[in-house]
Design a protein around this motif. Sequence first.
Motif, mmCIF file in Angstrom:
data_model
loop_
_atom_site.group_PDB
_atom_site.id
_atom_site.type_symbol
_atom_site.label_atom_id
_atom_site.label_comp_id
_atom_site.label_asym_id
_atom_site.label_seq_id
_atom_site.Cartn_x
_atom_site.Cartn_y
_atom_site.Cartn_z
ATOM 1 N N GLU A 22 0.826 -1.201 0.000
ATOM 2 C CA GLU A 22 0.000 0.000 0.000
ATOM 3 C C GLU A 22 0.867 1.259 0.000
ATOM 4 O O GLU A 22 0.465 2.286 -0.542
ATOM 5 C CB GLU A 22 -0.917 -0.007 1.224
ATOM 6 N N THR A 23 2.055 1.160 0.591
ATOM 7 C CA THR A 23 2.986 2.291 0.596
ATOM 8 C C THR A 23 4.248 1.916 -0.175
ATOM 9 O O THR A 23 4.554 0.730 -0.372
ATOM 10 C CB THR A 23 3.385 2.701 2.019
ATOM 11 N N VAL A 24 5.002 2.940 -0.565
ATOM 12 C CA VAL A 24 6.239 2.715 -1.314
ATOM 13 C C VAL A 24 7.442 2.522 -0.393
ATOM 14 O O VAL A 24 8.566 2.321 -0.861
ATOM 15 C CB VAL A 24 6.518 3.891 -2.282
ATOM 16 N N ASP A 25 7.221 2.543 0.918
ATOM 17 C CA ASP A 25 8.310 2.586 1.890
ATOM 18 C C ASP A 25 9.281 1.400 1.780
ATOM 19 O O ASP A 25 10.500 1.579 1.850
ATOM 20 C CB ASP A 25 7.749 2.628 3.313
ATOM 21 N N ARG A 26 8.760 0.192 1.660
ATOM 22 C CA ARG A 26 9.614 -1.003 1.726
ATOM 23 C C ARG A 26 10.451 -1.194 0.467
ATOM 24 O O ARG A 26 11.616 -1.598 0.554
ATOM 25 C CB ARG A 26 8.743 -2.250 1.975
ATOM 26 N N CYS A 27 9.874 -0.932 -0.691
ATOM 27 C CA CYS A 27 10.524 -1.322 -1.951
ATOM 28 C C CYS A 27 11.007 -0.155 -2.806
ATOM 29 O O CYS A 27 11.303 -0.348 -3.992
ATOM 30 C CB CYS A 27 9.581 -2.198 -2.779
ATOM 31 N N THR A 28 11.074 1.039 -2.242
ATOM 32 C CA THR A 28 11.666 2.172 -2.948
ATOM 33 C C THR A 28 12.393 3.053 -1.938
ATOM 34 O O THR A 28 12.379 2.785 -0.734
ATOM 35 C CB THR A 28 10.608 3.044 -3.678
ATOM 36 N N ASP A 29 12.974 4.123 -2.439
ATOM 37 C CA ASP A 29 13.611 5.096 -1.559
ATOM 38 C C ASP A 29 12.655 6.228 -1.193
ATOM 39 O O ASP A 29 13.081 7.261 -0.674
ATOM 40 C CB ASP A 29 14.877 5.665 -2.207
ATOM 41 N N GLY A 30 11.359 6.033 -1.443
ATOM 42 C CA GLY A 30 10.352 7.032 -1.113
ATOM 43 C C GLY A 30 9.568 6.670 0.124
ATOM 44 O O GLY A 30 9.777 5.619 0.736
ATOM 45 N N LYS A 31 8.642 7.535 0.485
ATOM 46 C CA LYS A 31 7.772 7.321 1.635
ATOM 47 C C LYS A 31 6.352 7.747 1.263
ATOM 48 O O LYS A 31 6.148 8.736 0.569
ATOM 49 C CB LYS A 31 8.224 8.158 2.841
ATOM 50 N N GLY A 32 5.360 6.991 1.734
ATOM 51 C CA GLY A 32 3.972 7.366 1.532
ATOM 52 C C GLY A 32 3.179 6.356 0.740
ATOM 53 O O GLY A 32 3.720 5.370 0.216
ATOM 54 N N ARG A 33 1.877 6.593 0.683
ATOM 55 C CA ARG A 33 0.979 5.700 -0.038
ATOM 56 C C ARG A 33 1.272 5.762 -1.538
ATOM 57 O O ARG A 33 1.461 6.849 -2.097
ATOM 58 C CB ARG A 33 -0.471 6.096 0.204
ATOM 59 N N LEU A 34 1.279 4.611 -2.175
ATOM 60 C CA LEU A 34 1.533 4.597 -3.614
ATOM 61 C C LEU A 34 0.516 5.445 -4.365
ATOM 62 O O LEU A 34 0.863 6.172 -5.290
ATOM 63 C CB LEU A 34 1.518 3.164 -4.147
ATOM 64 N N GLU A 90 -2.461 -10.012 -10.202
ATOM 65 C CA GLU A 90 -3.332 -9.772 -9.054
ATOM 66 C C GLU A 90 -3.827 -8.334 -9.055
ATOM 67 O O GLU A 90 -3.032 -7.390 -9.102
ATOM 68 C CB GLU A 90 -2.623 -10.058 -7.730
ATOM 69 N N ILE A 91 -5.143 -8.177 -8.977
ATOM 70 C CA ILE A 91 -5.754 -6.868 -8.809
ATOM 71 C C ILE A 91 -5.651 -6.540 -7.327
ATOM 72 O O ILE A 91 -6.384 -7.082 -6.503
ATOM 73 C CB ILE A 91 -7.226 -6.872 -9.273
ATOM 74 N N LYS A 92 -4.727 -5.648 -6.982
ATOM 75 C CA LYS A 92 -4.379 -5.412 -5.582
ATOM 76 C C LYS A 92 -5.303 -4.352 -4.983
ATOM 77 O O LYS A 92 -5.254 -3.182 -5.372
ATOM 78 C CB LYS A 92 -2.929 -4.953 -5.476
ATOM 79 N N CYS A 93 -6.123 -4.759 -4.054
ATOM 80 C CA CYS A 93 -7.133 -3.862 -3.479
ATOM 81 C C CYS A 93 -6.870 -3.624 -1.993
ATOM 82 O O CYS A 93 -6.696 -4.578 -1.231
ATOM 83 C CB CYS A 93 -8.531 -4.452 -3.654
ATOM 84 N N TYR A 94 -6.876 -2.353 -1.627
ATOM 85 C CA TYR A 94 -6.781 -1.961 -0.231
ATOM 86 C C TYR A 94 -8.059 -1.230 0.166
ATOM 87 O O TYR A 94 -8.968 -1.056 -0.660
ATOM 88 C CB TYR A 94 -5.534 -1.095 -0.001
ATOM 89 N N GLU A 95 -8.133 -0.801 1.404
ATOM 90 C CA GLU A 95 -9.379 -0.243 1.937
ATOM 91 C C GLU A 95 -9.889 0.943 1.115
ATOM 92 O O GLU A 95 -11.090 1.081 0.895
ATOM 93 C CB GLU A 95 -9.177 0.182 3.393
ATOM 94 N N GLU A 96 -8.986 1.788 0.644
ATOM 95 C CA GLU A 96 -9.398 2.981 -0.078
ATOM 96 C C GLU A 96 -9.353 2.818 -1.597
ATOM 97 O O GLU A 96 -9.534 3.781 -2.348
ATOM 98 C CB GLU A 96 -8.526 4.165 0.347
ATOM 99 N N THR A 97 -9.137 1.605 -2.071
ATOM 100 C CA THR A 97 -9.061 1.363 -3.515
ATOM 101 C C THR A 97 -10.424 1.539 -4.175
ATOM 102 O O THR A 97 -11.423 1.001 -3.695
ATOM 103 C CB THR A 97 -8.551 -0.063 -3.793
ATOM 104 N N ASP A 98 -10.447 2.279 -5.277
ATOM 105 C CA ASP A 98 -11.632 2.352 -6.133
ATOM 106 C C ASP A 98 -11.554 1.145 -7.054
ATOM 107 O O ASP A 98 -10.914 1.180 -8.104
ATOM 108 C CB ASP A 98 -11.630 3.663 -6.925
ATOM 109 N N VAL A 99 -12.192 0.064 -6.639
ATOM 110 C CA VAL A 99 -12.033 -1.226 -7.311
ATOM 111 C C VAL A 99 -12.484 -1.167 -8.766
ATOM 112 O O VAL A 99 -11.788 -1.635 -9.670
ATOM 113 C CB VAL A 99 -12.794 -2.328 -6.547
ATOM 114 N N ALA A 100 -13.643 -0.584 -9.005
ATOM 115 C CA ALA A 100 -14.170 -0.523 -10.368
ATOM 116 C C ALA A 100 -13.249 0.275 -11.286
ATOM 117 O O ALA A 100 -13.004 -0.111 -12.432
ATOM 118 C CB ALA A 100 -15.572 0.079 -10.365
#
Length: 236
Positions: free
Chosen positions: A49-61, A107-117
């Motif tokens: 859900e965030t870019v923290d682990r796999c990039t040098d950035g911080k915050g929600r993707l 995989e269609i990756k869905c989180y709580e705030e994802t606009d699925v449609a």
Amino acid sequence: MIIGHRGVAAIAPENTLAGINAAADSGLNWVELDTQLTADDVPVLFHDETVDRCTDGKGRLDSFSLEQLTLLDAGAWFNEQFRDECIPTLHQTLTLCGKRGMGVNLEIKCYEETDVALLVEKVAEVVKETQFPLDQLLLSSFSLAAIKCCAEMLPDYRVGFITDQSSPDFLCDIEDLELFSIHCDQRTLTPELAEAITQKGYQLNIWTLNDAGKVQDFVDMGVTHIITDDPEMSAP
């Protein structure tokens, strides 16, 4: 069949073009990848859900525009040799997979705030633009809403349901969906659940198995596809 997890996560940064190329170079024919939307509604490859682990950035993707994401380094966290690897768009991804002859479990990756449609709509646009082959794409999700949207927007493509449940009770919730496969957590799959799944005619996949010594046990349960980080894994 062995499917490379997020590309081939044991030897290259996950959900990157480098990972896809590494999977192909390792002799794999399929990769499992994750997609979600940027702030400007472009589907890209990313799991968290965030870019923290796999990039040098911080915050929600989904707070980054595509242009902003291209400025992040998505490879150096894994190994210095992958420095400056970028988060790829889904369009770039399917284009590369087409050139390399790779099948994609997307995989269609869905989180709580994802606009699925909206996510599925944008994914469908890319799939159609790239004319990705029907037999080389399997869409999947934990989200039943996403699965239903896939069936509506990409009716000719196969769809799978991802679950970490150990009880077969969930099968009642999906019996009206025209699913091709069920993707189970290898840690929670039991012989009883495997039998219930295969008796209903679903293809049975598991994630994420990295122990070759357990392969035969799962094959005996009726598992046909194994998602793994390790390109050396092979079914007997």
